[in-house]
Design an enzyme around this catalytic site. Structure first.
Site, PDB file in Angstrom:
ATOM      1  N   CYS A 117     119.226 -52.968  33.542  1.00  0.00           N
ATOM      2  CA  CYS A 117     118.579 -53.157  34.845  1.00  0.00           C
ATOM      3  C   CYS A 117     118.971 -54.484  35.499  1.00  0.00           C
ATOM      4  O   CYS A 117     118.572 -54.753  36.629  1.00  0.00           O
ATOM      5  CB  CYS A 117     117.062 -53.096  34.690  1.00  0.00           C
ATOM      6  SG  CYS A 117     116.523 -51.628  33.821  1.00  0.00           S
ATOM      7  N   THR A 153     107.579 -43.394  32.736  1.00  0.00           N
ATOM      8  CA  THR A 153     108.230 -44.550  33.387  1.00  0.00           C
ATOM      9  C   THR A 153     109.627 -44.186  33.896  1.00  0.00           C
ATOM     10  O   THR A 153     110.500 -45.029  33.986  1.00  0.00           O
ATOM     11  CB  THR A 153     108.293 -45.783  32.450  1.00  0.00           C
ATOM     12  OG1 THR A 153     109.106 -45.477  31.307  1.00  0.00           O
ATOM     13  CG2 THR A 153     106.922 -46.191  31.974  1.00  0.00           C
ATOM     14  N   LYS A 187     101.882 -58.147  33.512  1.00  0.00           N
ATOM     15  CA  LYS A 187     101.923 -58.649  32.121  1.00  0.00           C
ATOM     16  C   LYS A 187     102.857 -59.853  32.016  1.00  0.00           C
ATOM     17  O   LYS A 187     102.532 -60.865  31.404  1.00  0.00           O
ATOM     18  CB  LYS A 187     102.499 -57.570  31.189  1.00  0.00           C
ATOM     19  CG  LYS A 187     101.532 -56.516  30.708  1.00  0.00           C
ATOM     20  CD  LYS A 187     102.336 -55.558  29.792  1.00  0.00           C
ATOM     21  CE  LYS A 187     101.579 -54.319  29.418  1.00  0.00           C
ATOM     22  NZ  LYS A 187     100.454 -54.563  28.520  1.00  0.00           N
ATOM     23  N   ASP A 246      94.424 -38.894  29.866  1.00  0.00           N
ATOM     24  CA  ASP A 246      93.689 -39.251  31.076  1.00  0.00           C
ATOM     25  C   ASP A 246      94.684 -39.776  32.117  1.00  0.00           C
ATOM     26  O   ASP A 246      95.514 -40.630  31.804  1.00  0.00           O
ATOM     27  CB  ASP A 246      92.674 -40.342  30.685  1.00  0.00           C
ATOM     28  CG  ASP A 246      91.773 -40.751  31.827  1.00  0.00           C
ATOM     29  OD1 ASP A 246      92.037 -40.352  32.982  1.00  0.00           O
ATOM     30  OD2 ASP A 246      90.797 -41.485  31.552  1.00  0.00           O
ATOM     31  N   ASN A 259     110.544 -46.275  37.856  1.00  0.00           N
ATOM     32  CA  ASN A 259     111.601 -47.210  37.481  1.00  0.00           C
ATOM     33  C   ASN A 259     112.901 -46.804  38.161  1.00  0.00           C
ATOM     34  O   ASN A 259     113.315 -45.643  38.076  1.00  0.00           O
ATOM     35  CB  ASN A 259     111.782 -47.232  35.957  1.00  0.00           C
ATOM     36  CG  ASN A 259     112.578 -48.455  35.493  1.00  0.00           C
ATOM     37  OD1 ASN A 259     113.081 -49.229  36.322  1.00  0.00           O
ATOM     38  ND2 ASN A 259     112.679 -48.636  34.195  1.00  0.00           N
ATOM     39  N   SER A 270     117.514 -54.800  29.726  1.00  0.00           N
ATOM     40  CA  SER A 270     117.422 -54.689  28.265  1.00  0.00           C
ATOM     41  C   SER A 270     118.765 -54.947  27.608  1.00  0.00           C
ATOM     42  O   SER A 270     119.817 -54.724  28.211  1.00  0.00           O
ATOM     43  CB  SER A 270     116.935 -53.292  27.879  1.00  0.00           C
ATOM     44  OG  SER A 270     115.603 -53.128  28.277  1.00  0.00           O
ATOM     45  N   HIS A 291     111.317 -57.490  38.030  1.00  0.00           N
ATOM     46  CA  HIS A 291     111.799 -56.152  37.702  1.00  0.00           C
ATOM     47  C   HIS A 291     110.590 -55.330  37.255  1.00  0.00           C
ATOM     48  O   HIS A 291     109.785 -55.799  36.452  1.00  0.00           O
ATOM     49  CB  HIS A 291     112.842 -56.237  36.582  1.00  0.00           C
ATOM     50  CG  HIS A 291     113.124 -54.917  35.945  1.00  0.00           C
ATOM     51  ND1 HIS A 291     113.541 -53.830  36.672  1.00  0.00           N
ATOM     52  CD2 HIS A 291     113.012 -54.486  34.664  1.00  0.00           C
ATOM     53  CE1 HIS A 291     113.687 -52.792  35.863  1.00  0.00           C
ATOM     54  NE2 HIS A 291     113.369 -53.163  34.642  1.00  0.00           N
ATOM     55  N   SER A 324     110.482 -53.593  23.736  1.00  0.00           N
ATOM     56  CA  SER A 324     111.055 -53.879  25.055  1.00  0.00           C
ATOM     57  C   SER A 324     110.090 -54.695  25.907  1.00  0.00           C
ATOM     58  O   SER A 324     110.512 -55.607  26.637  1.00  0.00           O
ATOM     59  CB  SER A 324     111.460 -52.583  25.767  1.00  0.00           C
ATOM     60  OG  SER A 324     110.337 -51.855  26.223  1.00  0.00           O
ATOM     61  N   GLU A 361     123.293 -48.124  35.656  1.00  0.00           N
ATOM     62  CA  GLU A 361     123.397 -47.781  34.237  1.00  0.00           C
ATOM     63  C   GLU A 361     123.326 -46.266  34.082  1.00  0.00           C
ATOM     64  O   GLU A 361     123.158 -45.758  32.980  1.00  0.00           O
ATOM     65  CB  GLU A 361     122.346 -48.503  33.403  1.00  0.00           C
ATOM     66  CG  GLU A 361     120.930 -48.349  33.902  1.00  0.00           C
ATOM     67  CD  GLU A 361     119.931 -49.140  33.075  1.00  0.00           C
ATOM     68  OE1 GLU A 361     119.858 -48.911  31.857  1.00  0.00           O
ATOM     69  OE2 GLU A 361     119.206 -49.969  33.654  1.00  0.00           O
TER      70      GLU A 361
HETATM   71  N1  CAA Z   1      92.575 -45.839  31.645  1.00  0.00           N
HETATM   72  C1  CAA Z   1      93.118 -47.042  31.906  1.00  0.00           C
HETATM   73  N2  CAA Z   1      94.092 -47.620  31.103  1.00  0.00           N
HETATM   74  C2  CAA Z   1      94.495 -46.914  30.027  1.00  0.00           C
HETATM   75  C3  CAA Z   1      93.951 -45.663  29.698  1.00  0.00           C
HETATM   76  C4  CAA Z   1      92.956 -45.107  30.557  1.00  0.00           C
HETATM   77  N3  CAA Z   1      92.405 -43.925  30.326  1.00  0.00           N
HETATM   78  N4  CAA Z   1      94.576 -45.235  28.562  1.00  0.00           N
HETATM   79  C5  CAA Z   1      95.454 -46.190  28.200  1.00  0.00           C
HETATM   80  N5  CAA Z   1      95.422 -47.215  29.079  1.00  0.00           N
HETATM   81  C6  CAA Z   1      96.240 -48.433  29.095  1.00  0.00           C
HETATM   82  C7  CAA Z   1      96.446 -49.081  27.736  1.00  0.00           C
HETATM   83  O1  CAA Z   1      95.341 -49.889  27.374  1.00  0.00           O
HETATM   84  C8  CAA Z   1      97.716 -49.876  27.990  1.00  0.00           C
HETATM   85  O2  CAA Z   1      97.397 -51.038  28.697  1.00  0.00           O
HETATM   86  P1  CAA Z   1      97.863 -52.486  28.156  1.00  0.00           P
HETATM   87  O3  CAA Z   1      99.355 -52.414  27.976  1.00  0.00           O
HETATM   88  O4  CAA Z   1      97.480 -53.422  29.235  1.00  0.00           O
HETATM   89  O5  CAA Z   1      97.154 -52.686  26.873  1.00  0.00           O
HETATM   90  C9  CAA Z   1      98.500 -48.988  28.970  1.00  0.00           C
HETATM   91  O6  CAA Z   1      97.550 -48.053  29.491  1.00  0.00           O
HETATM   92  C10 CAA Z   1      99.632 -48.203  28.318  1.00  0.00           C
HETATM   93  O7  CAA Z   1      99.115 -47.584  27.183  1.00  0.00           O
HETATM   94  P2  CAA Z   1      99.941 -47.557  25.814  1.00  0.00           P
HETATM   95  O8  CAA Z   1     100.423 -48.944  25.477  1.00  0.00           O
HETATM   96  O9  CAA Z   1      99.169 -46.807  24.795  1.00  0.00           O
HETATM   97  O10 CAA Z   1     101.179 -46.693  26.323  1.00  0.00           O
HETATM   98  P3  CAA Z   1     102.352 -46.051  25.500  1.00  0.00           P
HETATM   99  O11 CAA Z   1     102.490 -46.638  24.164  1.00  0.00           O
HETATM  100  O12 CAA Z   1     102.216 -44.582  25.623  1.00  0.00           O
HETATM  101  O13 CAA Z   1     103.633 -46.474  26.374  1.00  0.00           O
HETATM  102  C11 CAA Z   1     105.282 -48.002  27.169  1.00  0.00           C
HETATM  103  C12 CAA Z   1     103.799 -47.647  27.153  1.00  0.00           C
HETATM  104  C13 CAA Z   1     105.674 -48.596  25.839  1.00  0.00           C
HETATM  105  C14 CAA Z   1     105.539 -49.019  28.279  1.00  0.00           C
HETATM  106  C15 CAA Z   1     106.110 -46.715  27.455  1.00  0.00           C
HETATM  107  O14 CAA Z   1     105.807 -46.221  28.728  1.00  0.00           O
HETATM  108  C16 CAA Z   1     107.613 -46.928  27.356  1.00  0.00           C
HETATM  109  O15 CAA Z   1     108.191 -46.922  26.286  1.00  0.00           O
HETATM  110  N6  CAA Z   1     108.317 -47.083  28.534  1.00  0.00           N
HETATM  111  C17 CAA Z   1     109.758 -47.274  28.581  1.00  0.00           C
HETATM  112  C18 CAA Z   1     110.161 -48.682  28.205  1.00  0.00           C
HETATM  113  C19 CAA Z   1     109.823 -49.698  29.234  1.00  0.00           C
HETATM  114  O16 CAA Z   1     109.587 -49.413  30.393  1.00  0.00           O
HETATM  115  N7  CAA Z   1     109.832 -50.976  28.825  1.00  0.00           N
HETATM  116  C20 CAA Z   1     109.582 -52.068  29.707  1.00  0.00           C
HETATM  117  C21 CAA Z   1     110.301 -53.322  29.296  1.00  0.00           C
HETATM  118  S1  CAA Z   1     112.057 -53.013  29.138  1.00  0.00           S
HETATM  119  C22 CAA Z   1     112.655 -53.092  30.744  1.00  0.00           C
HETATM  120  O17 CAA Z   1     112.009 -53.588  31.607  1.00  0.00           O
HETATM  121  C23 CAA Z   1     113.992 -52.511  31.022  1.00  0.00           C
HETATM  122  C24 CAA Z   1     113.789 -51.162  31.596  1.00  0.00           C
HETATM  123  O18 CAA Z   1     113.721 -50.998  32.799  1.00  0.00           O
HETATM  124  C25 CAA Z   1     113.670 -50.044  30.680  1.00  0.00           C
END
Ligand code: CAA
Length: 389
Positions: A113, A154, A244, A31, A278, A310, A235, A203, A81
């Site tokens: 970052c 992302t 969050k 979705d 990002n 990170s 960030h 992360s 990076e």
């Molecule tokens: N409508 C509305 N919301 C929905 C939805 C829908 N149909 N379907 C799912 N969602 C929501 C979920 O409930 C979830 O929300 P919450 O986190 O508030 O619970 C959100 O969408 C994301 O869903 P998932 O957790 O299932 O997503 P995912 O597991 O596929 O991936 C992620 C999320 C882990 C962030 C992934 O995008 C990722 O690995 N990203 C790269 C790592 C990253 O950005 N980390 C951030 C911290 S590290 C950092 O900041 C350094 C850096 O720059 C990398």
């Protein structure tokens, strides 16, 4: 009297292409609101074949040099990076592209970052020693994860250039900084890979803990109270992360974290990141630009800045918005940089993602794709050849 040091000018650039998250959602069979609402991302900037961090860094820095000249810019710090060379600092290419002074030290900085913030703080230290000096700090990154992985939505790309000076026109930095570093494998990119490896959930948790610890250290150093801040620039690996982290911070301090208050503290910082994605080192400063461009008058108000890289390093620092700051913003140019991107379809995006860099030493002309001011024209004899368009 403490010397005021901070951001005198701020300009950003992004890539020529962008992908709408609705296109990615369709391809991944999810979705679109998982991206639009769940992670808070609507589009992401995508680098053309003839763009890299040098071309976007040059595009971000050129308007600053046009406005302020190069006198007394004796240091150039470029954080990334996604560097293009293991030895040569990327900003050295900017000498021929935008005309940096030769009487300058030019260095590349890396810590995921966090690197842009390292540049800003190192610049402030240099200026405290010699207030006549001006430091050009550039943060430039192209975030790339493997296709068909949770990290893919992302991705993004942007560069921010900041002129750091004494008596700044936009944001005067407070002397206090809260620091936190720890050895964590939440996100990293070994030298032999072009895509980052990430443990997504780890992360997100590591980010929240590090931000909270950096805040605690900021308070121990004598920093401001939470209630003093008009807004919080985090960030933003994805915009929802800022929400969050702020909720986590408020709750860890025993505050009630109602959604309206969090929106008031964060909302304006997310306008650009939501559509750029990002940009690693640049992301926090895109958040700052969005806040300054979109919020009501912030004159004399305190802002919190929360940097996370990170691996990991976090810094909680702050500053005061300088009277008259609005006359120095680049709101129109910032909006135009985003609005003028060309939206591409999934196959085009995938082809760009999969194309590797030439590595055989032969002459490779790069296809002419970008309409931005600078491009990578060719790679030849293992040398990158750039040109102004
Ligand atoms: N409508 C509305 N919301 C929905 C939805 C829908 N149909 N379907 C799912 N969602 C929501 C979920 O409930 C979830 O929300 P919450 O986190 O508030 O619970 C959100 O969408 C994301 O869903 P998932 O957790 O299932 O997503 P995912 O597991 O596929 O991936 C992620 C999320 C882990 C962030 C992934 O995008 C990722 O690995 N990203 C790269 C790592 C990253 O950005 N980390 C951030 C911290 S590290 C950092 O900041 C350094 C850096 O720059 C990398």
């Amino acid at each position: 009297n403490t010397l005021a040091v901070g951001i005198h000018d701020l300009s950003f650039a992004t890539t020529h292409y962008a992908l709408d998250h609705a296109v990615l959602a369709e391809r991944l069979g999810v979705d679109r609101d998982k991206f639009y609402l769940g992670i808070g991302q609507e589009k992401m900037s995508v680098a053309a074949a003839d763009e890299d961090i040098v071309t976007i860094a040059a595009a971000a820095a050129a308007p600053i040099l046009e406005r302020h000249g190069t006198d007394n810019i004796r240091t150039v710090l470029l954080a990334t990076e996604t560097g293009v060379d293991q030895s040569k600092a990327a900003a050295l290419y900017l000498h021929s592209l935008i005309g940096l002074p030769n009487a300058a030290r030019v260095v590349e900085l890396k810590q995921a970052c966090y690197g842009g913030t390292a540049g800003l703080q190192f610049a402030a230290g240099l200026i405290a020693r010699d207030p006549a000096q001006r430091v050009l700090v550039i943060a430039a990154d192209i975030a790339k994860y493997e296709l068909d992985t949770p990290g893919e939505p992302t991705q993004g790309a942007a560069a921010v250039a900041m002129l750091v000076t004494a008596d700044p026109a936009i944001l005067a930095l407070d002397p206090h900084s809260g620091l936190y570093s720890a050895d964590i494998m939440d996100f990293w990119r070994p030298n032999y890979r072009s895509e980052a490896i990430v443990d997504g959930k780890t992360s997100v948790n590591a980010y929240q803990k590090a931000a909270q610890e950096a805040w605690s250290d900021y308070r121990r150093q004598g920093g401001r109270d939470l209630a003093e801040f008009a807004a919080f620039c985090y960030h933003q690996p994805f915009t929802k992360m800022a929400y969050k982290a702020h909720r986590h911070l408020l709750e860890s301090q025993g505050h009630t974290a109602d959604s309206a208050a969090i929106e008031a503290a964060i909302g304006a910082t997310t306008h650009y990141n939501r559509t750029v994605g990002n940009s690693y080192t640049a992301s926090l400063y895109l958040g700052l630009a969005a806040l300054l461009d979109h919020a009501d008058d912030l004159t004399d108000r305190a802002l919190a800045l929360i940097s996370y890289g990170s691996g990991s390093v976090a810094e909680f620092f702050s500053g005061t918005v300088v009277p008259g700051y609005r006359d120095h913003l680049r709101t129109e140019a910032n909006r135009a940089a985003i609005a003028s991107r060309e939206l591409i379809g999934y196959e085009h995006y995938r082809a760009l993602h999969e194309a590797g860099s030439p590595s055989d030493g032969a002459y490779h002309a790069m296809p002419e794709q970008t309409r931005r001011p600078f491009r990578l024209a060719a790679v030849s004899g293992h040398k990158r050849i750039y040109e102004a368009r």
